[in-house]
Design a protein around this motif. Structure first.
Motif, PDB file in Angstrom:
ATOM      1  N   THR A 533       0.374  -1.295   0.150  1.00 54.38           N
ATOM      2  CA  THR A 533       0.090  -0.002  -0.230  1.00 54.38           C
ATOM      3  C   THR A 533       0.488   1.493  -0.103  1.00 54.38           C
ATOM      4  O   THR A 533       0.526   2.112  -0.507  1.00 54.38           O
ATOM      5  CB  THR A 533      -1.088   0.047   1.032  1.00 54.38           C
ATOM      6  N   SER A 534       1.673   1.077   0.812  1.00 54.84           N
ATOM      7  CA  SER A 534       3.145   2.241   0.884  1.00 54.84           C
ATOM      8  C   SER A 534       3.587   2.568  -0.080  1.00 54.84           C
ATOM      9  O   SER A 534       3.675   3.952  -1.096  1.00 54.84           O
ATOM     10  CB  SER A 534       3.696   2.535   1.930  1.00 54.84           C
ATOM     11  N   MET A 535       3.790   1.694  -1.118  1.00 58.66           N
ATOM     12  CA  MET A 535       5.067   1.140  -2.143  1.00 58.66           C
ATOM     13  C   MET A 535       3.646   1.919  -3.460  1.00 58.66           C
ATOM     14  O   MET A 535       4.126   3.156  -4.012  1.00 58.66           O
ATOM     15  CB  MET A 535       5.367   0.190  -2.635  1.00 58.66           C
ATOM     16  N   GLU A 536       2.616   1.440  -3.499  1.00 61.33           N
ATOM     17  CA  GLU A 536       1.641   1.922  -4.471  1.00 61.33           C
ATOM     18  C   GLU A 536       1.478   3.456  -4.329  1.00 61.33           C
ATOM     19  O   GLU A 536       1.631   4.404  -5.047  1.00 61.33           O
ATOM     20  CB  GLU A 536       0.524   1.096  -4.517  1.00 61.33           C
ATOM     21  N   HIS A 537       1.017   4.023  -2.802  1.00 61.20           N
ATOM     22  CA  HIS A 537       0.750   5.224  -2.706  1.00 61.20           C
ATOM     23  C   HIS A 537       2.515   5.996  -3.278  1.00 61.20           C
ATOM     24  O   HIS A 537       1.608   7.389  -3.863  1.00 61.20           O
ATOM     25  CB  HIS A 537      -0.061   5.503  -2.062  1.00 61.20           C
ATOM     26  N   LEU A 538       3.413   5.643  -2.892  1.00 63.60           N
ATOM     27  CA  LEU A 538       3.881   6.743  -3.306  1.00 63.60           C
ATOM     28  C   LEU A 538       4.218   6.908  -4.645  1.00 63.60           C
ATOM     29  O   LEU A 538       4.767   7.827  -4.946  1.00 63.60           O
ATOM     30  CB  LEU A 538       5.197   6.376  -2.230  1.00 63.60           C
ATOM     31  N   GLY A 539       4.637   5.590  -5.105  1.00 66.92           N
ATOM     32  CA  GLY A 539       5.211   5.745  -6.702  1.00 66.92           C
ATOM     33  C   GLY A 539       6.263   5.680  -7.330  1.00 66.92           C
ATOM     34  O   GLY A 539       7.036   5.824  -6.305  1.00 66.92           O
ATOM     35  N   VAL A 540       6.286   5.870  -8.345  1.00 66.75           N
ATOM     36  CA  VAL A 540       8.015   6.142  -8.939  1.00 66.75           C
ATOM     37  C   VAL A 540       8.359   7.462  -9.262  1.00 66.75           C
ATOM     38  O   VAL A 540       7.180   7.499 -10.551  1.00 66.75           O
ATOM     39  CB  VAL A 540       8.673   5.177  -9.443  1.00 66.75           C
ATOM     40  N   THR A 695      18.347   9.034  -3.524  1.00 65.19           N
ATOM     41  CA  THR A 695      19.426   8.139  -4.548  1.00 65.19           C
ATOM     42  C   THR A 695      18.686   6.875  -4.416  1.00 65.19           C
ATOM     43  O   THR A 695      18.178   6.768  -3.712  1.00 65.19           O
ATOM     44  CB  THR A 695      20.764   8.309  -4.185  1.00 65.19           C
ATOM     45  N   LEU A 696      18.515   6.470  -6.043  1.00 60.79           N
ATOM     46  CA  LEU A 696      18.198   5.360  -6.335  1.00 60.79           C
ATOM     47  C   LEU A 696      18.871   3.927  -5.395  1.00 60.79           C
ATOM     48  O   LEU A 696      20.450   4.343  -5.709  1.00 60.79           O
ATOM     49  CB  LEU A 696      17.624   4.608  -7.488  1.00 60.79           C
ATOM     50  N   LEU A 697      18.415   3.642  -4.630  1.00 57.73           N
ATOM     51  CA  LEU A 697      19.039   2.284  -3.636  1.00 57.73           C
ATOM     52  C   LEU A 697      18.405   0.426  -4.379  1.00 57.73           C
ATOM     53  O   LEU A 697      17.444   0.792  -4.578  1.00 57.73           O
ATOM     54  CB  LEU A 697      19.517   2.094  -2.869  1.00 57.73           C
ATOM     55  N   ALA A 698      19.146  -0.371  -5.484  1.00 59.53           N
ATOM     56  CA  ALA A 698      18.785  -1.589  -5.428  1.00 59.53           C
ATOM     57  C   ALA A 698      19.646  -2.656  -5.110  1.00 59.53           C
ATOM     58  O   ALA A 698      20.516  -2.524  -4.686  1.00 59.53           O
ATOM     59  CB  ALA A 698      19.140  -1.198  -7.366  1.00 59.53           C
ATOM     60  N   ILE A 872      10.304   1.009  -2.958  1.00 58.10           N
ATOM     61  CA  ILE A 872       9.271   2.171  -3.696  1.00 58.10           C
ATOM     62  C   ILE A 872       8.916   0.549  -5.243  1.00 58.10           C
ATOM     63  O   ILE A 872       8.008   0.968  -5.454  1.00 58.10           O
ATOM     64  CB  ILE A 872       9.785   3.190  -5.236  1.00 58.10           C
ATOM     65  N   LEU A 873       9.525   0.020  -5.182  1.00 60.37           N
ATOM     66  CA  LEU A 873       9.267  -1.888  -6.198  1.00 60.37           C
ATOM     67  C   LEU A 873      10.443  -2.404  -5.953  1.00 60.37           C
ATOM     68  O   LEU A 873      10.822  -2.681  -5.474  1.00 60.37           O
ATOM     69  CB  LEU A 873      10.147  -0.601  -7.392  1.00 60.37           C
ATOM     70  N   GLU A 882      13.494   4.389  -2.793  1.00 60.76           N
ATOM     71  CA  GLU A 882      14.545   5.671  -2.985  1.00 60.76           C
ATOM     72  C   GLU A 882      14.794   6.855  -1.223  1.00 60.76           C
ATOM     73  O   GLU A 882      14.058   6.346  -0.446  1.00 60.76           O
ATOM     74  CB  GLU A 882      13.594   6.879  -3.100  1.00 60.76           C
ATOM     75  N   ALA A 883      16.677   6.149  -1.333  1.00 59.73           N
ATOM     76  CA  ALA A 883      17.162   6.283   0.033  1.00 59.73           C
ATOM     77  C   ALA A 883      17.395   8.333  -0.124  1.00 59.73           C
ATOM     78  O   ALA A 883      18.087   9.301  -0.854  1.00 59.73           O
ATOM     79  CB  ALA A 883      18.586   5.674  -0.622  1.00 59.73           C
ATOM     80  N   ALA A 884      17.151   8.355   1.502  1.00 58.39           N
ATOM     81  CA  ALA A 884      17.217   9.708   1.436  1.00 58.39           C
ATOM     82  C   ALA A 884      18.918  10.077   1.623  1.00 58.39           C
ATOM     83  O   ALA A 884      19.441   9.289   2.090  1.00 58.39           O
ATOM     84  CB  ALA A 884      16.842   9.888   2.681  1.00 58.39           C
ATOM     85  N   ASP A 885      19.316  11.431   0.999  1.00 56.44           N
ATOM     86  CA  ASP A 885      21.099  11.254   0.662  1.00 56.44           C
ATOM     87  C   ASP A 885      20.964  10.929   2.337  1.00 56.44           C
ATOM     88  O   ASP A 885      22.932  10.223   2.007  1.00 56.44           O
ATOM     89  CB  ASP A 885      21.712  12.573  -0.073  1.00 56.44           C
ATOM     90  N   ASP A 886      20.794  11.278   3.502  1.00 54.57           N
ATOM     91  CA  ASP A 886      21.728  11.110   4.524  1.00 54.57           C
ATOM     92  C   ASP A 886      21.759  10.263   4.779  1.00 54.57           C
ATOM     93  O   ASP A 886      21.945   9.942   6.037  1.00 54.57           O
ATOM     94  CB  ASP A 886      21.794  12.670   5.345  1.00 54.57           C
ATOM     95  N   GLU A 887      20.997   9.880   4.418  1.00 57.01           N
ATOM     96  CA  GLU A 887      20.089   7.887   4.891  1.00 57.01           C
ATOM     97  C   GLU A 887      21.208   6.110   4.040  1.00 57.01           C
ATOM     98  O   GLU A 887      20.741   5.637   4.604  1.00 57.01           O
ATOM     99  CB  GLU A 887      18.634   7.761   5.347  1.00 57.01           C
TER     100      GLU A 887
END
Length: 923
Positions: A533-540, A695-698, A872-873, A882-887
């Motif tokens: 639910t959180s992932m779909e609500h946020l989107g990409v 930043t994207l983190l995979a 997010i995915l 989606e990683a906050a830059d400071d995290e």
């Protein structure tokens, strides 16, 4: 209305109908046996006993072999019918045993079909003062209908019956019962291969009968027929029409004894019947059957399975149908004030559980507006809170409801809860606390069946829900919005959803325990709902400019390939036309003989073109052209159009209840199908970008299915290679080809990689030879060497197949079952497919369980730490954040730890983590 009621059941017609009702999603017992026919027939019998309360009943079977006097008259009679399916053949002896235990007589007479026996008994029953009901879906029986003999016809949907008296027959067919044999003689019957008279259909048959009478009279007066084409065909085929009438005529004087006492219900052997039903694993069915008149009981049951005692018999003037909320006395109420909603909330807070549903303006949750919320607390009751556009109380209603939806103590029950949670999230209501989702419960119990509420209501409750098309019409320009539906209609429709969902939960609860599915529901599927639910609500976020630029590149490349195809073909043609392409390949270039489709054109499907790729450059070039075209239309050009205006992002839908293995699927758009290893796929991934400040983190599981194969088989060689951190494909090549680890060349490693992954899917020597483009003997030798070096892998595979044969299913580390009805099939092709699934399901399904467990753990930890970063995915074995830059560093360590330790294995589950300014860089 006569007191004596005789019901005559057309056994095979009902058994076949029951079997094919479940053909897409067969019912299986724990041994993998298909019990669909027995289940459907038995439940139809019980429904008849409960609702109609007959005094006398018999079940009539066609004789063994099926040859009757009609075959002597016309050898082609029923020649178009396929052989009886094995699953039906196996069901019949069990059903006969059950009927005997119920003291219900079974009749069959050599040389006569069940139709004839039923026809004879119908006449005798009527003569002896009975109301007779012929229970069958076969329209031929309409010829027997009188004022005291009725056709009791199950509806096509299996959710009720139609009862035909003489008036209903004429209304249905256009002629009365006395002319049905003439009607069939003229038009024929494709089901029984009765030819009839060519070019005479229903309307013509009715018109001829009304003008001339019987077939005999029509043939005799054929010269008087005014329409020339019909006159000609009757003159030429009159004898065939007369023969067809004879074939369609049900005999009414079969040598069968009339014995009232023998047909009387009661005196069944409960213990014997219970034993048979236990053997079939029909738990609920057993409870219902043992409470019928067959065992001298008078009990009936309500919608929720409760015994409610006797009652008057159903009247036969009107059809008996599946229940509706009116017939079962459901009470639905519109709440019209904030105080009434507060009263309901007070009840919820006491009960600590409620079932809810939402009505909205769109199936796309992120764009949907709330029209109503319905809540049910008790069986047969539900309440509707209406939220009209700009309604003055809307905000107040939602403010009152918000605390119970967000309560950590109160259980929420729903059908497809994720959709409702997403809609409520649009209104700043974040549903929390215990969940129960009927769709997911049904999915883990029986993953291959349909899980929509309407179908479950039919299957589990014998209840027919109000159709959505009744309210808003079918899809198209004229379809209404839910906002246009009158409130009174909305109350009935919407309250029913919550009410029936609550009833379905009650039916599913015992099945969760009976199938050992509660663990996978409560530990995996339900906790995953808030994550998705959180992932779909946020989107990409998507880089539209990058996609537009790449679209232009693809146009240029496709134009170049198009010219190349024309050169190879020696002429210009429509590349997208299978017909024109087929002519070029199979007639002009004569690359092969070519397969033709039903429409008479050559098949140019991908598998056909792949076979020809070595013979000529054209097929491979066409495949390349098609691939680029599909990527361009499906992703490159489509993704920008899917961006939601209010968020500037794409919101895919992740579906939990689709794949039999437990893998998530996605749609609108389907992100599972973006190619990973091709240049084109990488360019599409490049367009997925993070929000500002992120930043994207995979994070991707490395060779997870091979690692799971090592874990499940406990093969020392494979387990050792992973524990030592070796390249598993190089290690396999070293063992299989007998060369030192450091001397394995790229070709040997590639072959070993193909074998490693192929083994998981039960690859054959033929399949491996095709993939590696080597001789089958060489492929067989490679597989043999593989199993000699990894002997416990072979043992595991053999044991998996044997276990599935005994149980009828394979299961994952979390106990998720995949039923394999064909594992004991006599058809080697079908059985082979089931055997491959028996090997693969524990591996692939466990990989699905593993990543879902990881998602749940990661999400919970991120919530606990109150991190700004977000998941997010999920695509295959990969998670994207989606990683906050400071995290970034903190999240990277957290994700790797949780993914690698989501489940306790001896074999290490290695996760590779990458970061970047887009998905391509991060992967």
């Amino acid at each position: 209305m006569a007191d004596k009621k005789l019901f005559l059941l057309d056994a095979y017609a009902l058994i076949y109908r029951a079997h094919f009702a479940f053909i897409r999603n067969p019912r299986l017992n724990s041994r993998g046996e298909n019990t669909s026919a027995a289940f459907g027939f038995t439940n139809s019998l019980i429904q008849l006993l409960e609702k109609e309360r007959p005094t006398h009943l018999t079940v009539v079977f066609d004789p063994p072999g099926g040859e009757t006097f009609r075959h002597e008259m016309f050898p082609e009679y029923k020649a178009n019918r396929e052989a009886m399916p094995d699953d039906i053949r196996n069901a019949v002896p069990l059903l006969k045993r059950l009927l005997k235990a119920c003291n219900i007589p079974c009749l069959e007479v050599a040389g006569f079909e069940a139709d004839d026996v039923i026809g004879t008994l119908s006449v005798k029953g009527a003569e002896n003062g009975y109301q007779v009901f012929m229970v069958t879906p076969d329209k031929d029986y309409a010829q027997l209908v009188t004022d005291s003999i009725f056709l009791y016809k199950p509806s096509r949907q299996g959710n009720g019956i139609e009862i035909y008296n003489p008036q209903k027959v004429e209304e249905k067919f256009g002629v009365g019962p006395e002319y049905i044999t003439d009607f069939l003689g003229l038009k024929g019957d494709s089901v029984d291969n009765i030819p009839g008279i060519p070019r005479v259909g229903d309307k013509t048959a009715v018109a001829l009968i009304k003008e001339f009478g019987t077939v005999e009279e029509i043939v005799e007066r054929a010269e008087e027929i005014t329409k020339k084409s019909i006159k000609k065909t009757v003159l030429e085929n009159g004898e065939q029409g007369l023969l067809s009438k004879k074939l369609a005529t049900i005999i009414r004087d079969v040598p069968v004894e009339w014995d009232e006492e023998h047909l009387k219900l009661g005196g069944g052997n409960e213990a014997e019947a219970a034993e048979i039903l236990d053997e079939l694993e029909f738990r609920r069915t057993k409870e219902r059957l043992l409470n019928t008149v067959v065992f001298n009981r008078e009990a009936q049951r309500d919608l929720f399975g409760n015994v409610i005692g006797g009652g008057p018999s159903a009247e036969f003037d009107e059809p008996t149908t599946a229940e509706t909320h009116e017939t079962r006395g459901a009470e639905y109420k519109l709440l019209e004030s904030v105080d009434e909603v507060k009263e309901l909330v007070a009840q919820i807070e006491v009960k600590k559980s409620f079932c809810f549903d939402t009505e909205t303006t769109s199936l796309k949750a992120r764009q949907a507006e709330l029209v109503a919320i319905t809540i049910s607390l008790e069986p047969k009751t539900a309440y509707l809170i209406h939220l009209p556009e700009d309604g003055p109380n809307n905000d107040a209603y939602l403010e009152v409801l918000k605390p119970v939806f967000e309560s950590q103590e109160i259980e929420k029950i729903a059908q497809n809860a994720k959709y409702d949670m997403l809609v409520l999230r649009n209104y700043d209501i974040v549903v929390q606390g215990p969940l129960f989702d009927t769709m997911l419960a049904h999915y883990v119990i029986d993953p291959d069946r349909k899980h929509n509420m309407d179908q479950m209501a039919r299957d589990l409750l014998n209840y027919e829900t109000i159709s959505i098309t009744e309210l808003i019409g079918k899809k198209g320009k004229k379809q209404k919005s839910m906002r246009d539906v009158p409130v009174a209609d909305l109350v009935n429709y919407a309250c029913e959803d919550a009410d029936i969902t609550l009833a379905i939960k009650g039916k599913l609860e015992p099945d969760l325990d009976e199938t050992n599915s509660r663990k996978v529901l409560e530990k995996v599927e339900l906790p995953l709902i808030p994550v998705l639910t959180s992932m779909e609500h946020l989107g990409v976020r998507i880089d539209v400019d990058q996609l537009l630029e790449y679209s232009k590149e693809l146009e240029v490349e496709m134009a170049r390939i198009e010219k190349e195809i024309y050169q190879l073909a020696g002429e210009e043609f429509n590349i997208n036309s299978p017909r024109q392409l087929g002519v070029i390949i199979f007639e002009k270039l004569q690359l092969a003989k070519g397969k033709k489709t039903k429409t008479g054109q050559y098949s140019t499907r991908e598998e056909e073109l792949v076979k020809l790729a070595d013979k000529h450059d054209l097929p491979a070039t066409v495949l390349r052209f098609r691939k680029l075209g599909k990527l361009k239309s499906t992703y490159v050009d489509a993704l920008p159009s899917l961006i939601y205006d209010q968020t500037g992002r794409i919101h895919t839908t992740f579906s939990q209840a689709v794949t039999a293995t437990g893998r998530l699927s996605s749609q609108d758009p389907n992100l599972q199908n973006i190619p990973i290893r091709t240049h084109e796929g990488r360019q599409i991934r490049k367009a997925f970008i993070p929000a500002e400040g992120y930043t994207l983190l995979a994070a991707d599981y490395s060779q997870v299915e091979l690692r799971l194969m090592a874990e499940l088989s406990q093969d020392p060689g494979m387990v050792g290679a992973f524990k030592e951190g070796q390249d598993i494909h190089r290690a396999t090549a070293s063992r299989v080809f007998g060369v030192p680890f450091d001397e394995v060349d790229s070709d040997q490693r590639a072959k070993a990689k193909m074998v490693n992954f192929g083994i998981i899917y039960g690859i054959s020597a033929f399949g491996l030879a095709q993939r590696l483009k080597i001789r089958r003997s060489e492929a067989a030798e490679i597989i043999e060497n593989y199993f000699s070096k990894y002997p416990q892998v072979k043992e595991y595979m053999d044991e998996s197949i044997e276990k599935a044969r005994k149980l009828g299913y394979a299961e994952t580390i979390m106990g998720r079952r995949r039923y394999l009805p064909d594992i004991n099939s006599g058809n080697n092709t079908v059985k082979g497919f089931a055997e491959r699934n028996a090997i693969n399901t524990p591996v692939q399904g466990s990989a699905a369980d593993l990543i879902k467990l990881a998602m749940i753990d990661i999400y919970a930890e991120m919530q606990q730490r109150q991190m700004k970063s977000r998941m997010i995915l999920q695509v295959h074995d990969e998670l994207v954040f989606e990683a906050a830059d400071d995290e970034l560093e903190e999240l990277s360590a957290l994700v790797k730890d949780k993914m690698e330790n989501a489940y306790e294995f001896g074999v290490p589950m290695l996760v590779e983590v990458g970061t970047g300014t887009n998905w391509l860089e991060a992967h």
